[in-house]
Design a protein around this motif. Structure first.
Motif, PDB file in Angstrom:
ATOM      1  N   PHE A 289      39.876  38.381  51.919  1.00 36.41           N
ATOM      2  CA  PHE A 289      39.389  38.030  50.567  1.00 36.41           C
ATOM      3  C   PHE A 289      39.309  39.294  49.707  1.00 36.41           C
ATOM      4  O   PHE A 289      39.728  39.298  48.553  1.00 36.41           O
ATOM      5  N   ALA A 290      38.746  40.349  50.293  1.00 36.31           N
ATOM      6  CA  ALA A 290      38.547  41.580  49.520  1.00 36.31           C
ATOM      7  C   ALA A 290      39.885  42.194  49.097  1.00 36.31           C
ATOM      8  O   ALA A 290      39.966  42.914  48.105  1.00 36.31           O
ATOM      9  N   MET A 291      40.958  41.886  49.830  1.00 36.43           N
ATOM     10  CA  MET A 291      42.291  42.425  49.501  1.00 36.43           C
ATOM     11  C   MET A 291      42.952  41.679  48.349  1.00 36.43           C
ATOM     12  O   MET A 291      44.003  42.100  47.870  1.00 36.43           O
ATOM     13  N   HIS A 292      42.399  40.527  47.955  1.00 36.25           N
ATOM     14  CA  HIS A 292      43.113  39.689  46.980  1.00 36.25           C
ATOM     15  C   HIS A 292      42.311  39.345  45.734  1.00 36.25           C
ATOM     16  O   HIS A 292      42.170  38.171  45.379  1.00 36.25           O
ATOM     17  N   SER A 306      30.858  42.820  39.674  1.00 33.05           N
ATOM     18  CA  SER A 306      30.606  43.520  40.931  1.00 33.05           C
ATOM     19  C   SER A 306      31.908  44.035  41.530  1.00 33.05           C
ATOM     20  O   SER A 306      32.848  43.275  41.712  1.00 33.05           O
ATOM     21  N   PRO A 307      31.986  45.329  41.842  1.00 36.96           N
ATOM     22  CA  PRO A 307      33.217  45.856  42.427  1.00 36.96           C
ATOM     23  C   PRO A 307      33.440  45.297  43.837  1.00 36.96           C
ATOM     24  O   PRO A 307      34.563  45.171  44.279  1.00 36.96           O
ATOM     25  N   ASN A 308      32.368  44.976  44.525  1.00 37.80           N
ATOM     26  CA  ASN A 308      32.545  44.427  45.869  1.00 37.80           C
ATOM     27  C   ASN A 308      31.657  43.205  46.075  1.00 37.80           C
ATOM     28  O   ASN A 308      30.453  43.304  46.220  1.00 37.80           O
ATOM     29  N   LEU A 309      32.308  42.047  46.109  1.00 37.60           N
ATOM     30  CA  LEU A 309      31.573  40.780  46.117  1.00 37.60           C
ATOM     31  C   LEU A 309      30.808  40.546  47.405  1.00 37.60           C
ATOM     32  O   LEU A 309      29.806  39.860  47.428  1.00 37.60           O
ATOM     33  N   PHE A 310      31.337  41.082  48.507  1.00 41.20           N
ATOM     34  CA  PHE A 310      30.816  40.689  49.818  1.00 41.20           C
ATOM     35  C   PHE A 310      29.998  41.795  50.471  1.00 41.20           C
ATOM     36  O   PHE A 310      29.573  41.657  51.606  1.00 41.20           O
TER      37      PHE A 310
END
Ligand SMILES: [Zn+2]
Ligand SMILES: [Zn+2]
Length: 469
Positions: A289-292, A306-310
């Motif tokens: 997910f973080a890659m897309h 947010s730069p990083n959702l997870f």
């Protein structure tokens, strides 16, 4: 050209449709999806071994999304000698890398189990190396860009809004002077689902639509309502000092929950308690997910901000089993999200074994629970649950959120089809014929009746039905 319906025809799993273009020595064959049949083990094993067409006849495969009921037999094609291209979106290709590996692992383990406990020697449907070779056959395409599939056939993907990377497929076929357009819906999602974009009905118009009908006979509760309920469950359970145990599918649902918990925390709607994602597949899927980010919904505030959702202070991903077991000796409120989604296997079982009998805890059910699963018995609030051979009293609270379904409901499917028809009419095409797939009998019948009332020619093809286009 013709379409033959092979899988997910009058049932929900095994999605696979065969397009045959031209005739004689110039005939081309394209598969839409090649999914796994799921259900009773012995029956599905036989169905899964049947090839839709001889391997040498397949010129290309187009995949709508990474769910196993759509992609799960691709490694079997490769194991049997398929060397052509498998077209997918880039996110679907990357999700397949982990999901097909996981599926191969399950096949191998199942075969081992049967050999050890029942003296039954079965060959796994495919092995890890087949899943790896499948990845080499996959080409990731952006959305909304035409690509040449094979002679006379081109296609493009449009957003289906169902899981990360999910697509509807527009296929354009040229036979001599004739130009025909087929739209395959894939699985259609819902507006407002966390992270991913809303479904965008193709603007191409079509002669034929192959449309899913999973929830053709019912409407869902709203996604917003589910988020509010989630907040309330977290607040109430934390106030009691309990833990919230959530059985969830590792790919999709887990990331949506993490994202919604992130949003709720930012908005101050839930207290700051630790969140543990206790599933190796979920951890890997979260990395995909973080890659897309190209597939995220830029209309959502958290996506934009947010730069990083997870990755936020409350959340941790556990990797190995000892870390997972250590959670049992920890105190205070916490949220544990673990697979499997119907609590049939996986690490959620340890947490339920430990936590189902503590009235401070809440077991939160966020997805459909099939009959005869532990998840279903929890929904039914049985007095005891059988876990690892023990009878565990069910005294934890049980809450059920129905609003997280990733499938369009009756109204969503209808408005999607009307949009496609309207686009076609604008281009001077007639009303498309709709073939309903991917649904159980009652849902399909009810939806077909509704569509006919709305002016669509509608059929519910059985497996093996061939229709000319
Ligand atoms: Zn799906
Ligand atoms: Zn499906």
């Amino acid at each position: 050209m013709q379409i033959e319906f092979f899988g997910a025809a009058q049932e929900v799993t095994g999605s696979c449709h065969i397009l045959r273009v031209g005739s004689g020595s110039t005939q081309r064959t394209v598969l839409l999806d090649c999914g796994m049949f799921q259900g009773k083990r012995s029956e599905s094993r036989e169905k899964n071994k049947r090839l839709p067409v001889p391997i040498d006849d397949i010129d290309a495969v187009i995949l709508s999304h990474a769910h196993i009921d759509h992609a799960g037999r691709l490694p079997y094609l490769v194991a049997r000698g398929y060397t052509g291209t498998i077209w997918a979106t880039a996110a679907t290709r990357d999700l397949c890398a982990i999901m097909l590996a996981d599926s191969a692992h399950i096949q191998e383990k199942d075969a081992e189990y049967l050999a050890r406990h029942r003296d039954e020697i079965i060959e796994p449907l495919y092995r890890m190396e087949d899943a790896t070779r499948t990845q080499e056959r996959m080409v990731g395409m952006p959305y909304n860009k035409w690509f040449d599939v094979t002679d006379g056939v081109r296609a493009r993907f449009t957003e289906a809004g169902h899981i990360l990377g999910s697509a509807s497929v527009v296929v354009e076929v040229r036979e001599g002077e004739r130009l025909k357009r087929i739209i395959f819906s894939g699985d259609i999602g819902r507006a407002g689902l966390p992270i991913i974009r809303d479904p965008a009905p193709p603007e191409d118009g079509a002669d034929v639509i192959i449309c899913e009908s999973t929830y053709g006979n019912r409407d869902h509760e709203s996604v917003e309502g589910a988020r509010d309920q989630l907040a309330k469950v977290v607040r109430d359970t934390a106030a009691r000092g309990g833990r919230i145990l959530i059985p969830a599918f590792a790919v999709g649902r887990t990331q949506e929950l993490v994202y919604d918990l992130h949003t709720l925390r930012r908005d101050g709607k839930i207290p700051e308690i630790p969140i543990y994602i206790d599933s190796p597949l979920a951890t890997n899927a979260t990395a995909v997910f973080a890659m897309h980010p190209e597939a995220y919904d830029q209309n959502e505030e958290l996506v934009r901000r947010s730069p990083n959702l997870f990755d936020f202070p409350m959340v941790s991903f556990t990797r190995d089993v000892s870390e997972s077991k250590r959670l049992n000796s920890m105190h205070g409120p916490m949220i544990i999200i673990a697979a499997s989604g119907m609590a049939e296997s996986g690490r959620i079982l340890h947490h339920l074994h430990y936590g189902a009998s503590d009235p401070r805890n809440t077991i939160l059910i966020v997805g459909f629970q099939a009959e005869h699963t532990l998840g279903r018995r929890i929904v039914e609030q049985r007095p005891t649950l059988r876990i690892f051979g023990d009878e565990v009293p069910l005294t934890a609270e049980v809450e059920v959120l129905n609003g997280y379904s990733a499938h369009a409901d009756r109204s969503g499917l209808l408005s999607w089809l009307r949009d496609v028809r309207r686009h076609g009419e604008r281009d001077g095409r007639g009303t498309p014929t709709v073939y309903l797939v991917h649904g159980e009998h009652s849902a399909q019948e009810a939806f077909a009746t509704q569509l006919r009332g709305d002016g669509f020619r509608t059929e519910i093809p059985a497996a093996g039905t061939v229709v000319p286009v």
